[in-house]
Design a protein around this motif. Structure first.
Motif, PDB file in Angstrom:
ATOM      1  N   LEU A   1       0.799  -1.220   0.000  1.00  0.00           N
ATOM      2  CA  LEU A   1       0.000   0.000   0.000  1.00  0.00           C
ATOM      3  C   LEU A   1       0.838   1.279   0.000  1.00  0.00           C
ATOM      4  O   LEU A   1       0.469   2.239  -0.688  1.00  0.00           O
ATOM      5  CB  LEU A   1      -0.954  -0.009   1.196  1.00  0.00           C
ATOM      6  CG  LEU A   1      -1.998   1.102   1.251  1.00  0.00           C
ATOM      7  CD1 LEU A   1      -2.901   1.059   0.015  1.00  0.00           C
ATOM      8  CD2 LEU A   1      -2.836   0.995   2.516  1.00  0.00           C
ATOM      9  N   PRO A   2       1.965   1.359   0.737  1.00  0.00           N
ATOM     10  CA  PRO A   2       2.771   2.594   0.668  1.00  0.00           C
ATOM     11  C   PRO A   2       3.225   2.915  -0.750  1.00  0.00           C
ATOM     12  O   PRO A   2       3.206   4.081  -1.164  1.00  0.00           O
ATOM     13  CB  PRO A   2       3.960   2.284   1.591  1.00  0.00           C
ATOM     14  CG  PRO A   2       3.455   1.252   2.526  1.00  0.00           C
ATOM     15  CD  PRO A   2       2.499   0.415   1.735  1.00  0.00           C
TER      16      PRO A   2
ATOM     17  N   SER B   1      -1.548   8.176   5.526  1.00  0.00           N
ATOM     18  CA  SER B   1      -2.638   7.384   4.950  1.00  0.00           C
ATOM     19  C   SER B   1      -2.370   5.894   5.110  1.00  0.00           C
ATOM     20  O   SER B   1      -3.279   5.126   5.454  1.00  0.00           O
ATOM     21  CB  SER B   1      -2.804   7.726   3.466  1.00  0.00           C
ATOM     22  OG  SER B   1      -3.143   9.072   3.283  1.00  0.00           O
ATOM     23  N   THR B   2      -1.141   5.485   4.859  1.00  0.00           N
ATOM     24  CA  THR B   2      -0.786   4.074   4.992  1.00  0.00           C
ATOM     25  C   THR B   2      -0.914   3.596   6.427  1.00  0.00           C
ATOM     26  O   THR B   2      -1.517   2.554   6.705  1.00  0.00           O
ATOM     27  CB  THR B   2       0.654   3.851   4.496  1.00  0.00           C
ATOM     28  OG1 THR B   2       0.768   4.308   3.146  1.00  0.00           O
ATOM     29  CG2 THR B   2       1.021   2.374   4.553  1.00  0.00           C
TER      30      THR B   2
ATOM     31  N   LEU C   1       0.108   4.125  -2.835  1.00  0.00           N
ATOM     32  CA  LEU C   1      -0.283   5.497  -2.505  1.00  0.00           C
ATOM     33  C   LEU C   1       0.752   6.501  -2.991  1.00  0.00           C
ATOM     34  O   LEU C   1       0.401   7.597  -3.441  1.00  0.00           O
ATOM     35  CB  LEU C   1      -0.477   5.631  -0.998  1.00  0.00           C
ATOM     36  CG  LEU C   1      -1.682   4.894  -0.412  1.00  0.00           C
ATOM     37  CD1 LEU C   1      -1.735   5.076   1.100  1.00  0.00           C
ATOM     38  CD2 LEU C   1      -2.978   5.387  -1.036  1.00  0.00           C
TER      39      LEU C   1
END
Length: 266
Positions: A94-95, A124-125, A98
């Protein structure tokens, strides 16, 4: 008949548009490759089977003695662990995903606004993963305990693995997105959509909305509804504090040029 000598108002815009499409394609490819690489590593170790056992552990721990989960489809024992593998790969990557999203948007931002990119990607992550972890380690245990305690003794639970996967993914998504409330608040305030004072005055409406959303997306038990609504309210307050800080630290300097920085980001 149109004048052939008249300049085409779209002339000269084709190349930038194509460049944007190519940039979007390259960012998508990088995100997909990152997810694919993580999935490959997870397939080798610990493997789809162990990932499934880990995901099913909160439910299995509250099943009656001797009860097991079942597969009602012939290919479910293969597809369900594979889907879990892909979900785990996406969460771990995910990092990178994003970052590719923010990197695509960054060239259209002012230089002082680009200071938001890295903090927002990291925040966010972390918040999304915290929401998923909170759901797995706390909410699942309380929900399954409530369900099994409420069920009549004459009923032997044998949950279907596909239905369980759908439940888990919807809950992970609900809690992961709910924990992004501070990011939404910061972005809306920083873009000037709402002011800090408006956010404060909207507090009461948000509390009501949080409880309504939690009642819709969670099982019909008080524990899981409170477990979603209360963190959302607390994170909303955190978002207001962070929004004030981000607006101050990313304020445009007096010498900032009027045009956005059009340089390509690395």
């Amino acid at each position: 008949m149109a004048d052939p000598n008249k300049d085409d108002e779209l002339a000269g815009t084709e190349q930038p548009f194509v460049e944007h499409l190519m940039e979007l394609r390259n960012r998508l490819i990088k995100a997909v490759l990152a997810v694919g690489a993580v999935c490959l590593v997870l397939a080798l170790y610990p493997g789809p089977g162990r990932l499934y056992d880990f995901l099913a552990a909160p439910l299995v721990a509250h099943l009656p003695a001797g009860a097991t989960m079942i597969a009602t489809s012939v290919i479910s024992p293969f597809l369900v662990p594979l889907k879990i593998l892909m979900m785990a790969g996406f969460l771990i990557a995910l990092p990178v995903v994003l970052y590719q999203v923010w990197a695509f948007v960054a060239p259209g931002l002012y230089s002082h606004e680009k200071k938001l990119v890295l903090p927002l990607v990291i925040a966010s992550t972390i918040l999304f993963l915290l929401g998923v972890a909170f759901c797995y380690y706390f909410v699942f245990g309380q929900v399954f305990k409530f369900i099994q305690g409420f069920a009549p003794k004459s009923i032997t639970a044998a949950p279907d693995i596909e239905a369980y996967l759908g439940f888990v993914m919807s809950m992970f998504l609900a809690f992961g997105v709910a924990f992004e409330v501070p990011i939404v608040v910061v972005v809306l305030a920083r873009m000037g959509v709402v002011s800090i004072d408006k956010l404060k005055s909207f507090r009461g409406y948000f509390v009501v909305g949080a409880f309504v959303v939690s009642a819709v997306v969670t099982p019909p038990d008080v524990v899981s509804q409170l477990a979603l609504a209360i963190p959302m309210c607390l994170l909303y307050e955190l978002g207001i504090v962070c929004a004030r800080l981000f607006i101050r630290t990313t304020k445009a300097p007096d010498s900032e040029p009027a045009e956005p920085d059009s340089k390509e980001s690395a």
